[in-house]
Design an enzyme around this catalytic site. Structure first.
Site, PDB file in Angstrom:
ATOM      1  N   ASP A   1      17.208  48.038  29.455  1.00  0.00           N
ATOM      2  CA  ASP A   1      18.558  47.829  29.996  1.00  0.00           C
ATOM      3  C   ASP A   1      19.617  48.279  29.003  1.00  0.00           C
ATOM      4  OD1 ASP A   1      20.728  46.943  31.483  1.00  0.00           O
ATOM      5  OD2 ASP A   1      20.599  44.904  30.733  1.00  0.00           O
TER       6      ASP A   1
ATOM      7  N   ASP B   1      19.538  38.889  27.730  1.00  0.00           N
ATOM      8  CA  ASP B   1      20.661  39.523  27.054  1.00  0.00           C
ATOM      9  C   ASP B   1      21.093  38.655  25.881  1.00  0.00           C
ATOM     10  OD1 ASP B   1      21.266  41.964  28.537  1.00  0.00           O
ATOM     11  OD2 ASP B   1      21.662  40.637  30.215  1.00  0.00           O
TER      12      ASP B   1
ATOM     13  N   HIS C   1      23.363  45.581  23.619  1.00  0.00           N
ATOM     14  CA  HIS C   1      23.887  46.471  24.652  1.00  0.00           C
ATOM     15  C   HIS C   1      24.844  45.844  25.655  1.00  0.00           C
ATOM     16  CE1 HIS C   1      20.028  45.151  26.650  1.00  0.00           C
ATOM     17  NE2 HIS C   1      20.896  44.917  27.602  1.00  0.00           N
TER      18      HIS C   1
ATOM     19  N   HIS D   1      13.757  39.511  30.347  1.00  0.00           N
ATOM     20  CA  HIS D   1      14.841  40.201  29.649  1.00  0.00           C
ATOM     21  C   HIS D   1      15.989  39.221  29.417  1.00  0.00           C
ATOM     22  CE1 HIS D   1      17.604  43.362  28.486  1.00  0.00           C
ATOM     23  NE2 HIS D   1      18.481  42.844  29.323  1.00  0.00           N
TER      24      HIS D   1
END
Length: 1019
Positions: free
Chosen positions: A386, A276, A590, A274
């Protein structure tokens, strides 16, 4: 005293950490290392490799924050290492930091070919699989000195820091130290023999240790493992680990070969990292993090053909295609072998509370289309682990995008209520259902440790009915993804007694098996509300405001460009709109749109929004000028209305000349020094303190405000959550409140009431106005915000017994209780609403509309007179100190409005109108709407030309009131045919072509149904 069982486990831990792991690379010689340092933005790879280099010693410090250092390593393999596997051990100074949050490196060959990443817990580099002895070699390392902004190992990882603002960091008065102070120290730069037998022994013991600690203390299997491990440890000569490791492995073999029980839980292990798209680093660093991670996992695939890895954000792959084609080429190779799995179906992993409906459509469109065009892959899942809550329109959007499965993880962060299922059907507001999974490992950065596997099995809430779950494993955020140690664990846990069975596979494999096993899984209806991170609805107002405005500008740009293309043959700006959409979608990530990134990220986001708005306004202006025709000699104007509802003589989605603009209601003096706005429909009374004492519906003969209360009461709360400052608003903030009842200035300014309040170092200026024929009071607010760790709210206590509030979400609305009967109700103390929040009793209601506010709270109380006061509040501004200590500081302008006597249809209409202002353009033409609809509850959300360049007109509309609707979609041009399509503008296989009549296209919509219609103009 410790019994023998505890002593064995303590002994194992010490031998593993202090003797066996170091023995993997025990035979080593130092490398020749040189470096050159780049204090500013990164250089292209070719320039970085070119140097100039100067010698540097192990132990030397390097890396001021955000700088890049290039290291060149050289060496010669010793002749007596012939036949050995030789690796370099390259510790850039990782220490004990969590992967993804500190220094990172990417290794290149001298010709610029990327090899693999260097990260904490992954610091090795293969030099020779089987050395000949005497070989010379040279590699280069691009090392990023990213500051450790968030340290999960610290006592308080949320300490305010200016390290997230590069301009502040480089100031000479930077409190973290002088400019250029290095953050890292080269710890080890060695050439070493990789002892494979010792490494395998370490993996054996690691897995057995992890399993042992997860089994019940009194279990037979745990006792057997403990005895076996003790014998293996006895067999190891700590002065000759290499020579005795094989014997120890032989002793461990029986414990590792015992098969799992037939009923063992089954885990699909999915390689994942993951990343970001921005957070504690800028977007430019995300590009490098993606390059490092992809280089790492594709190298791992060469050695492990069964390894599968998913990457879930098309934007990151698009960056690699554009900026790092040599890395992208490896992606294409591994997609072809079935090892690299594009997944997720989205452009980025967006915030789904704050992103508008059409934005979410385009997330799917651009994400899925990228995978289709680049790899020929039709993704079937929405991978969104997330994000801080999931709106209730998503199941329908997924189905309309051809998505069958949904995966999330964040709901495990709930602080009040444990979500009751791990595998379930998620039902949206229109009745659409999607098969969903919420991995019981409670992490999207798993490592397949014993703790991960044991927790997964124990935590799985659907035992008995189902027996399968998914574990996403790999270090994220630039941590490099899965490691060879994780793959070793997966191999040993494939069929091991006492453990769940682990199989490496992709999401589609898991979902197919899980759905077959558990087709009758329970149903969860409505939003997936995250009981945490509620502050993200308010933090960084400028970022949210820029997004909201760009969303509406994009609507206008597409509408008027399509109208001009069909009506008068103007060229449609396909490329510009595509590019701007992708810019807006990127910044809906996000940790950007929610306001939880460093200052650098939000500064760049605001600049991107401003540039997008400039370009969009230019596109809109060009289309409208072309449509408006030549200017009239008398200076007349054409009024363009992009809203989906007509207003003031101008049709929805059309334009018409108008000689006089709607007037505002003049202010008159009232009793006791009050000021009054009265347009014959509503009457607003403002007292000498600048507070609304009455909001009276003259038509209904009813007061909106509860007796003795004040409307538009600004309230200031202390806002210091227990953790996650920019993310969280904790319930206890409500325990103290400062009502801003003192005004520094209250005056009548023509057709508006102006109120000025100075609070501490902040200045708040509000203008209250009421249009002619309007039921909406507009409150135009300018704030010079200088508060710290405070939240500003605007309260409206209504004389209403409203059991629920109704808040707009993408393509509809949801109802939420105003009481706190259950813990689930109480946990929703801060809620999201887009353009409106509606409160009503049967027959009468009110609405609050806004142009950039998302956070709201609603409470109710019974008064001594037996009536009920339902108070709605808008969350206007916050001032958290982490990760951006200057969050929201400075001047802001925003608007909100009070609609008196509003039903839900009024709320929908006023919400759109408030965000889509009329535009006046010199000209004389009447511009008939390109399309229209004859049902007040059916809203046209988007009008555009088809993406394939065919010239077909795409119309997206939805039922907005929550009921059934029969409507006719009218085309303002000769129509040949109409086709129902999915979001990617492809015909829906199970939908027949609708009948086209002289009136248009007949449609029948269920509650909140979204319909996309492709209209083919007749030649």
């Amino acid at each position: 005293m410790h019994d023998d069982r505890t002593l064995t486990e303590r002994r194992l831990a010490r031998v593993l950490d202090q003797r066996l792991r170091p023995a993997v690379h025990a035979r080593s010689v130092p490398l020749e290392v040189s470096a050159h340092h780049i204090p500013g933005e990164p250089l292209p790879v070719s320039e970085g490799i070119a140097g100039p280099y100067k010698p540097i010693d192990t132990g030397a410090h390097w890396g001021p924050a955000w700088s890049t250092s290039w290291f060149r390593i050289r060496g010669t393999i010793p002749a007596d290492w012939a036949g050995e596997r030789v690796e370099a051990v390259l510790d850039l100074g990782f220490g004990t930091t969590q992967p993804g949050f500190s220094a990172e490196g990417l290794v290149y060959r001298a010709d610029g070919t990327p090899v693999k990443a260097l990260n904490p817990r992954n610091s090795w580099l293969l030099i020779a699989e089987r050395a000949l002895g005497g070989e010379d070699f040279e590699f280069h390392i691009e090392a990023a000195a990213n500051p450790l902004i968030f340290d999960s190992a610290a006592g308080d990882p949320f300490v305010p820091t200016r390290a997230g603002d590069v301009a502040s960091w480089l100031r000479s008065d930077n409190p973290a130290g002088p400019v250029g102070e290095p953050l890292y120290r080269l710890t080890r730069m060695d050439l070493a023999v990789f002892d494979e037998t010792v490494w395998e022994l370490v993996q054996d013991l690691d897995v057995l240790s992890g399993l042992m600690h997860q089994l019940p203390e009194d279990s037979t299997r745990r006792s057997q493992i403990r005895t076996t491990v003790s014998r293996a440890l006895d067999a190891i000569d700590l002065q000759d680990i290499s020579g005795t490791a094989g014997e120890a492995r032989t002793l461990l073999s029986p414990a590792l070969s015992a098969p799992a029980h037939a009923s063992a839980h089954r885990i699909s292990a999915v390689g994942h990292a993951h990343i970001d798209t921005a957070w504690l680093w800028p977007v430019r660093e995300t590009v490098r993090k993606a390059a490092r991670t992809v280089s790492n996992v594709t190298a791992l695939m060469d050695d492990h053909p069964d390894f599968r890895f998913v990457m879930s954000q098309a934007q990151q792959l698009a960056w690699l295609k554009e900026l790092r084609p040599e890395v992208y080429a490896r992606v294409r190779q591994k997609v072809a072998t079935g090892q690299f799995l594009p997944t997720g179906s989205l452009w980025v992993e967006p915030d789904t509370n704050l992103s508008g409906g059409e934005s979410l459509v385009r997330q799917f469109v651009h994400g899925k289309r990228f995978y289709l065009e680049e790899f020929g892959v039709e993704t079937r899942d929405m991978w969104l682990p997330d994000t801080f809550g999931y709106n209730a329109a998503l199941p329908q959007l997924m189905k309309l995008a051809g998505i069958d499965w949904f995966l999330t993880q964040k709901i495990s962060w709930n602080t009040t209520n444990a979500f009751p299922h791990h595998t379930f059907w998620w039902e949206g507001i229109d009745g659409s259902r999607v098969f969903s999974h919420f991995p019981p490992v409670d992490s999207y950065n798993g490592d397949l440790s014993g703790a991960d596997i044991g927790h997964t099995e124990r935590n799985f809430r659907d035992k008995g009915a189902a027996n399968r779950s998914l574990v996403p494993f790999g270090y994220g955020d630039g941590g490099g993804g899965p490691t060879r140690e994780m793959l070793a664990r997966a191999d040993r846990l494939a069929d091991l007694e006492g453990s769940a069975k682990v199989e490496m596979e992709g999401p589609a494999d898991f979902f197919t098996k899980a759905q077959q096993e558990y087709a009758d899984a329970p149903v969860w209806v409505g939003e997936l509300y995250l009981e945490l991170h509620r502050g993200t609805l308010t933090s960084q107002l400028a970022t949210k405001q820029g997004n909201r405005r760009c969303e509406h500008l994009l609507r206008e740009a597409e509408l008027w460009s399509a109208t001009a293309a069909v009506r008068i043959g103007e060229p449609y700006p396909y490329a510009a709109l595509d590019r701007i959409w992708k810019t807006v979608l990127l910044h809906q990530f996000h940790d950007i749109l929610p306001g939880s990134s460093i200052a650098w990220v939000h500064r760049e986001t605001e600049e991107a929004h401003q540039e997008a708005a400039r370009e969009l306004n230019a596109i809109i202006d060009a289309a409208q000028r072309a449509l408006a025709g030549p200017p009239a000699t008398d200076g007349g104007e054409v009024i363009f209305n992009a809203a989906p509802h007509s207003r003031a003589g101008v049709p929805a989605l059309g334009a018409a000349p108008r000689n006089t603009a709607p007037r505002a209601t003049p202010v008159r003096a009232g009793r006791d020094g009050s000021l009054v706005l009265d347009n014959g429909l509503v009457r607003i009374t403002v007292d000498a303190r600048g507070l609304i004492t009455s909001a009276y519906d003259l038509t209904a003969g009813r007061e909106a405000l509860a007796p003795g209360t004040l409307g538009n009461l600004l309230q200031l709360h202390q806002d210091f959550p227990n953790q996650w400052d920019a993310w969280d608003v904790d319930a206890f903030y409500r325990n103290t409140v400062h009502d801003l009842t003192r005004a520094d200035e209250v005056s009548a300014d023509g057709d508006a009431i102006e109120v000025v309040r100075i609070v501490n170092r902040s200045r708040i200026r509000q203008r209250l106005s009421l249009g002619e024929g309007a039921r909406r009071l507009d409150i135009d607010t300018t704030v010079d915000w200088r508060e710290r760790e405070k939240i500003l709210k605007a309260a409206f206590p209504f004389d209403l017994r409203a059991g629920h509030s109704t808040g707009e979400i993408p393509f509809g609305h949801v109802q939420r209780p105003t009481h706190s009967n259950t813990s689930w109700d109480a946990a929703r103390f801060e809620i999201c609403a887009h353009r409106f929040l509606h409160l009503a009793e049967p027959g009468w209601g009110t609405a609050l509309v806004n142009d950039s506010t998302y956070g709201h709270d609603v409470t109710h109380d019974v008064r001594p007179d037996g009536g009920t006061t339902t108070t709605a509040r808008l969350s206007l501004l916050r001032a958290p100190l982490f990760p951006d200590p200057e969050a929201d500081q400075g001047e802001h302008r925003f608007r909100y409005g009070l609609v008196i006597g509003a039903d839900i249809g009024d709320a929908v209409r006023e919400g759109y109108g408030f965000n889509l202002a009329e535009r006046a353009v010199a000209g004389t033409a009447v511009v008939a709407p390109l399309v229209g609809v004859d049902h007040a509850g059916v809203v046209i959300e988007a009008v555009k030309l088809a993406d394939d360049g065919s010239g077909d007109v795409i119309v997206r509309l939805y039922e907005s009131l929550g009921g059934r609707a029969k409507a006719t979609l009218r085309a303002g041009f000769p129509l040949a045919s109409a086709t129902m399509t999915d979001l990617l503008e492809r015909p829906l296989a199970d939908e027949p072509e609708p009948a086209v009549t002289a009136d248009g296209v007949a449609l029948a919509l269920r509650p909140f149904q979204i319909v996309t219609v492709r209209l083919l103009p007749r030649d």
